[in-house]
Design an enzyme around this catalytic site. Sequence first.
Site, short mmCIF file in Angstrom:
data_model
loop_
_atom_site.label_atom_id
_atom_site.label_comp_id
_atom_site.label_asym_id
_atom_site.label_seq_id
_atom_site.Cartn_x
_atom_site.Cartn_y
_atom_site.Cartn_z
CG ASN A 12 -1.84 1.14 1.30
OD1 ASN A 12 -1.77 2.04 0.48
ND2 ASN A 12 -2.73 1.12 2.29
CE LYS A 19 -0.46 2.43 6.62
NZ LYS A 19 -1.86 2.74 6.63
NE ARG A 90 -6.10 1.80 -0.21
CZ ARG A 90 -6.07 2.95 0.45
NH1 ARG A 90 -4.99 3.35 1.07
NH2 ARG A 90 -7.15 3.70 0.49
CG HIS A 179 -13.16 3.22 3.17
ND1 HIS A 179 -13.87 4.17 3.90
CD2 HIS A 179 -11.86 3.39 3.47
CE1 HIS A 179 -13.01 4.89 4.60
NE2 HIS A 179 -11.79 4.46 4.36
CG HIS A 207 -14.09 1.39 6.86
ND1 HIS A 207 -13.33 0.26 6.70
CD2 HIS A 207 -13.22 2.38 7.18
CE1 HIS A 207 -12.05 0.54 6.92
NE2 HIS A 207 -11.97 1.83 7.21
NE ARG A 240 -9.92 12.39 3.71
CZ ARG A 240 -9.85 11.07 3.65
NH1 ARG A 240 -10.93 10.31 3.84
NH2 ARG A 240 -8.72 10.48 3.38
CG ASP A 282 -6.94 8.84 18.60
OD1 ASP A 282 -6.10 8.22 17.94
OD2 ASP A 282 -7.62 8.33 19.50
N GLY A 330 -11.24 1.04 12.95
CA GLY A 330 -10.75 1.24 14.32
C GLY A 330 -11.83 1.69 15.29
CB ILE A 331 -14.26 4.50 15.27
CG1 ILE A 331 -13.14 5.54 15.32
CG2 ILE A 331 -15.47 4.93 16.10
CD1 ILE A 331 -13.50 6.89 14.69
CD GLU A 384 -9.16 -1.48 4.10
OE1 GLU A 384 -9.27 -0.68 3.17
OE2 GLU A 384 -8.89 -1.13 5.26
P1 ADP Z 1 -7.13 4.12 9.54
O1 ADP Z 1 -8.29 4.69 8.81
O2 ADP Z 1 -5.96 5.06 9.61
O3 ADP Z 1 -6.76 2.70 9.17
P2 ADP Z 1 -8.13 2.91 11.97
O4 ADP Z 1 -9.12 2.03 11.29
O5 ADP Z 1 -6.98 2.30 12.67
O6 ADP Z 1 -7.60 4.09 11.06
O7 ADP Z 1 -8.98 3.77 13.06
C1 ADP Z 1 -8.38 4.77 13.83
C2 ADP Z 1 -9.45 5.33 14.77
O8 ADP Z 1 -9.93 4.26 15.61
C3 ADP Z 1 -8.93 6.44 15.68
O9 ADP Z 1 -9.88 7.50 15.76
C4 ADP Z 1 -8.85 5.72 17.02
O10 ADP Z 1 -9.01 6.59 18.12
C5 ADP Z 1 -10.03 4.78 16.92
N1 ADP Z 1 -9.96 3.75 17.95
C6 ADP Z 1 -9.08 2.72 18.04
N2 ADP Z 1 -9.30 2.04 19.21
C7 ADP Z 1 -10.33 2.66 19.84
C8 ADP Z 1 -11.02 2.43 21.08
N3 ADP Z 1 -10.68 1.44 21.89
N4 ADP Z 1 -12.04 3.26 21.39
C9 ADP Z 1 -12.38 4.27 20.57
N5 ADP Z 1 -11.77 4.53 19.39
C10 ADP Z 1 -10.75 3.74 19.03
#
Ligand code: ADP
Length: 409
Positions: A12, A19, A90, A179, A207, A240, A282, A330-331, A384
Amino acid sequence: MVLSPRLVLVVNSGSSSLKFTVLGAEGGAPLVSGVAECLGLAEARIVFKANGAKTIVDLERNDHTGALQAIFARLDADGLLSRVGVVGHRVVHGAERFSESAVITPEILAEIEACSPLAPLHNPANLIGIRAALEALPSVPQVAVFDTAFHQTMPRAAAFYAVPMSWYRDHGVRRYGFHGTSHRYVSAEAVRFLGLPADDHGLVVAHLGNGASATAILNGRSVDTTMGMTPLEGLVMGTRSGDVDVGAVTHVARLTGLDIAAIEKVLNKDSGLLGLSELSNDCRTLEAAADEGHAGAILALEVFVHRLARHIGGLATSLPRLDAIVFTGGIGENSARIRAMTARHLAVFGLVLDESANSTCIGGRIGRISRGPGPAMAVVPTDEEGLIAADAARLTGLVDADETVRRAI
Ligand code: ADP
């Protein structure tokens, strides 16, 4: 049936980072992965991860080719390089040309290049990675997997903006969506996990990572999505803005004299959760700050959830029936709080959150977090890289097509 025990290298390549992940062609956990950072700068370095350990290596040659050379040297030392049977890349934008992944040939490279005006920050960086890999591993086949491809099934009604059609004809202005690799993987996993029929289901997949988008999926096909011509449209993201009245943007430009590049930077880098909270992009940081009463963090999370719920409701109207809402990223995979806040908005669909399942479904666990007869709410970790590897292996015959179809499509 598995035909070969060979490996796939997934790349990627971004503008200043690259990556990579090495996976078995039949899937499973990565053998080694890593990220080269600060490419183009004196401090360029690469972080390798294997068996839970991290090693950091400074790059002698600080460009993408140098990063790939360092990766190949490491794979060679680990006895993995000679087993790499295909490289999967990617690629962000495949425009209308690519509705599925493609084995890279000189013609395909030229076509990816022709898509670059639609993603001027991303496609050229992806192409640098592809060219560097072709140079370093000339006898290994390479496959491009596009973020936009899954959304090429969107009907015209979902794909077009109400602007002069000459913008579409002359400049390619329409909604493409992004995505796609994640939405495709997660929707297939959700269908399997929830026991839904492959040819009769309606899902909305959210996502939610630093970038965020939601997609309506009907019988395995994308029928609407929140990102548009660029990844700026739709949901609130880390930095964004997502949807914003273009009239507000022209108003600020007129008043401040900001030019287009400056406006683009504000909407992509200084907005979203960061812009609203004036604290962080974050989600974890914002949740902690909200617990301490930080007004900006509370507002940012509320706007994030409001926009998400509103889009999920809108996307549902592209489906004859809503079987499930699926969270990932992640969220989506970790924030029980964001999921609970979203579920409260979605009570209108008869959705009932299972509080206990929601609070324990974190850290990469798959699970159903709703109860009752309404639509299901589920959490499905995305993969992914796994899907890029699966496409690369399938298209180059490293694994039996049926095996990959069962696994990943
Ligand atoms: P990317 O789009 O860069 O791949 P990720 O899918 O890793 O990002 O998501 C990053 C987001 O996920 C950040 O906002 C991070 O705070 C959030 N996140 C990760 N773990 C937690 C958690 N335990 N609780 C809340 N948010 C989280």
